[in-house]
Design a protein around this motif. Structure first.
Motif, PDB file in Angstrom:
ATOM      1  N   THR A   1       0.876  -1.322   0.142  1.00  0.00           N
ATOM      2  CA  THR A   1      -0.022   0.050  -0.252  1.00  0.00           C
ATOM      3  C   THR A   1       0.760   1.325   0.080  1.00  0.00           C
ATOM      4  O   THR A   1       0.284   2.538   0.082  1.00  0.00           O
ATOM      5  N   GLY A   2       2.172   1.152  -0.219  1.00  0.00           N
ATOM      6  CA  GLY A   2       3.005   2.282  -0.189  1.00  0.00           C
ATOM      7  C   GLY A   2       3.415   2.679   1.325  1.00  0.00           C
ATOM      8  O   GLY A   2       3.973   4.004   1.247  1.00  0.00           O
ATOM      9  N   ASN A   3       2.995   2.220   2.125  1.00  0.00           N
ATOM     10  CA  ASN A   3       3.436   2.432   3.640  1.00  0.00           C
ATOM     11  C   ASN A   3       4.622   1.949   4.091  1.00  0.00           C
ATOM     12  O   ASN A   3       4.716   0.430   4.480  1.00  0.00           O
ATOM     13  N   PHE A   4       5.764   2.208   4.359  1.00  0.00           N
ATOM     14  CA  PHE A   4       6.827   1.838   5.021  1.00  0.00           C
ATOM     15  C   PHE A   4       7.071   1.979   6.292  1.00  0.00           C
ATOM     16  O   PHE A   4       8.015   1.534   6.851  1.00  0.00           O
ATOM     17  N   GLY A   5       6.026   2.526   6.946  1.00  0.00           N
ATOM     18  CA  GLY A   5       6.029   2.552   8.261  1.00  0.00           C
ATOM     19  C   GLY A   5       6.731   3.794   9.014  1.00  0.00           C
ATOM     20  O   GLY A   5       6.929   4.712   8.124  1.00  0.00           O
ATOM     21  N   THR A   6       6.903   3.884  10.350  1.00  0.00           N
ATOM     22  CA  THR A   6       7.624   5.139  10.968  1.00  0.00           C
ATOM     23  C   THR A   6       8.761   4.491  11.603  1.00  0.00           C
ATOM     24  O   THR A   6       8.919   3.465  12.243  1.00  0.00           O
ATOM     25  N   THR A   7       9.694   5.511  11.654  1.00  0.00           N
ATOM     26  CA  THR A   7      11.056   4.997  12.171  1.00  0.00           C
ATOM     27  C   THR A   7      10.916   4.727  13.671  1.00  0.00           C
ATOM     28  O   THR A   7      10.030   5.511  14.235  1.00  0.00           O
ATOM     29  N   LEU A   8      11.699   3.991  14.280  1.00  0.00           N
ATOM     30  CA  LEU A   8      11.556   3.753  15.725  1.00  0.00           C
ATOM     31  C   LEU A   8      12.422   4.787  16.498  1.00  0.00           C
ATOM     32  O   LEU A   8      12.224   5.011  17.602  1.00  0.00           O
ATOM     33  N   THR A   9      13.404   5.207  15.727  1.00  0.00           N
ATOM     34  CA  THR A   9      14.382   6.209  16.838  1.00  0.00           C
ATOM     35  C   THR A   9      13.851   7.537  16.779  1.00  0.00           C
ATOM     36  O   THR A   9      14.146   8.094  17.714  1.00  0.00           O
TER      37      THR A   9
END
Length: 322
Positions: free
Chosen positions: A58-66
């Motif tokens: 869906t084109g969502n690569f997520g959100t960085t954890l740091t």
């Protein structure tokens, strides 16, 4: 791309979860377990993997954890810097590799040829970070000709930040400011990292051009031209040059992968804040989401480049189509 994303996903999680890596020893075991559960890292790896593939689709690569930033924002913000560095490095590779390859072929088995072959070996055998440190030592520390690190000085960056439609490509943004001093500053910062990374590919181009020009010079139509009294210089420049470029075009796709791999070390050495620099930062922080997103984008770039290069090669050389 699918295989690469899968390998990165599995290998990153085989070393543990990022929450334990970041907060292990700082929190009680129950609080640490609570945070791991809230992030979903205690679920079976196959469940995490299928969820991640669904997000990518869906084109969502997520959100960085740091730093809690969308990965797509990281890719857009820092991808331009890596693209600019790769372009300049490829330009250096062409400017150095192709002419020197022709010279080596023209002086085949002579002193010039031997020297250039040794130079080519040194180019692609020298580690990028070592070449970068050596260039910084000579041209920045000893001679003081060029900047040590970064993409631009602070004053130049401030002027480019004021642009209403900045692209992230500093060369274009510097031109848009209309200030020659800003453009000169940006180009000066790009010289050393471009040379350090470009020489890696220039050595490959040099040997490839030399080999193919020598092979072309032994063909029948070149022998016929030689028998008509055509000079050896003209044979190399007119008859052997263009056929020798076809193999160069076909290996550009592979060299793009080499450039992107070398960009990680080059950007770290020169503090050139692109995807390679950020990838090293996120790897140290064990930020699974950011690393997977950056690797996925690099895989897309390499795959598309190889596809485009194959099409160009078929258009240039009819033998490829048949």
């Amino acid at each position: 791309m699918f295989i690469l994303v899968t390998l990165v996903f599995v290998l990153m999680r085989s070393t543990g979860d990022p929450i334990t890596a970041k907060l292990g020893g700082q929190l009680p075991a129950d609080q640490l377990a609570e945070r791991i559960h809230a992030a979903g890292y205690d679920r079976p790896i196959i469940v995490q993997y299928l969820e991640y593939l669904g997000q990518i689709a869906t084109g969502n690569f997520g959100t960085t954890l740091t730093d809690n930033r969308p990965v797509t924002e990281i890719l857009v913000t820092y991808g331009a810097a890596t693209l600019e560095l790769a372009f300049y490095a490829l330009l250096v590779a062409f400017v150095v590799g192709i002419p020197f390859g022709l010279i080596a072929a023209y002086f085949r088995d002579k002193g010039q040829d031997a020297s250039l072959r040794v130079f080519a070996i040194l180019c692609y055998a020298t580690p990028v970070f070592f070449a970068g440190l050596l260039l910084k030592l000579i041209f920045s520390v000893w001679l003081g000709w060029l900047p040590v690190a970064g993409r631009a000085s602070v004053s130049a960056q401030l002027q480019m930040e004021l642009l209403p439609n900045k692209t992230g490509l500093y060369t274009i943004d510097a031109i848009m400011t209309g200030n020659p001093a800003v453009l000169g500053d940006v180009l000066a910062h790009a010289v050393l990292p471009s040379i350090a990374l470009g020489l890696l590919t220039a050595g490959v181009f040099l040997r490839l051009v030399r080999t193919n020009v020598i092979g072309t010079l032994s063909t029948d139509y070149v022998d016929a031209a030689r028998s008509r009294g055509v000079s050896e210089y003209r044979l190399v420049r007119k008859h052997a040059y263009r056929p020798a470029l076809i193999p160069i075009i076909t290996v550009i796709g592979l060299q793009i992968a080499l450039l992107l791999g070398g960009a990680v070390l080059t950007e770290t050495t020169f503090e050139w804040k692109g995807l390679g620099f950020m990838l090293s930062e996120y790897l140290q922080a064990r930020d699974f989401v950011a690393v997977q997103g950056i690797v996925a984008l690099l895989a897309v770039i390499v795959a598309l480049t190889n596809f485009i290069v194959d099409i160009i090669a078929a258009l240039i050389d009819p033998r490829v189509r048949y």
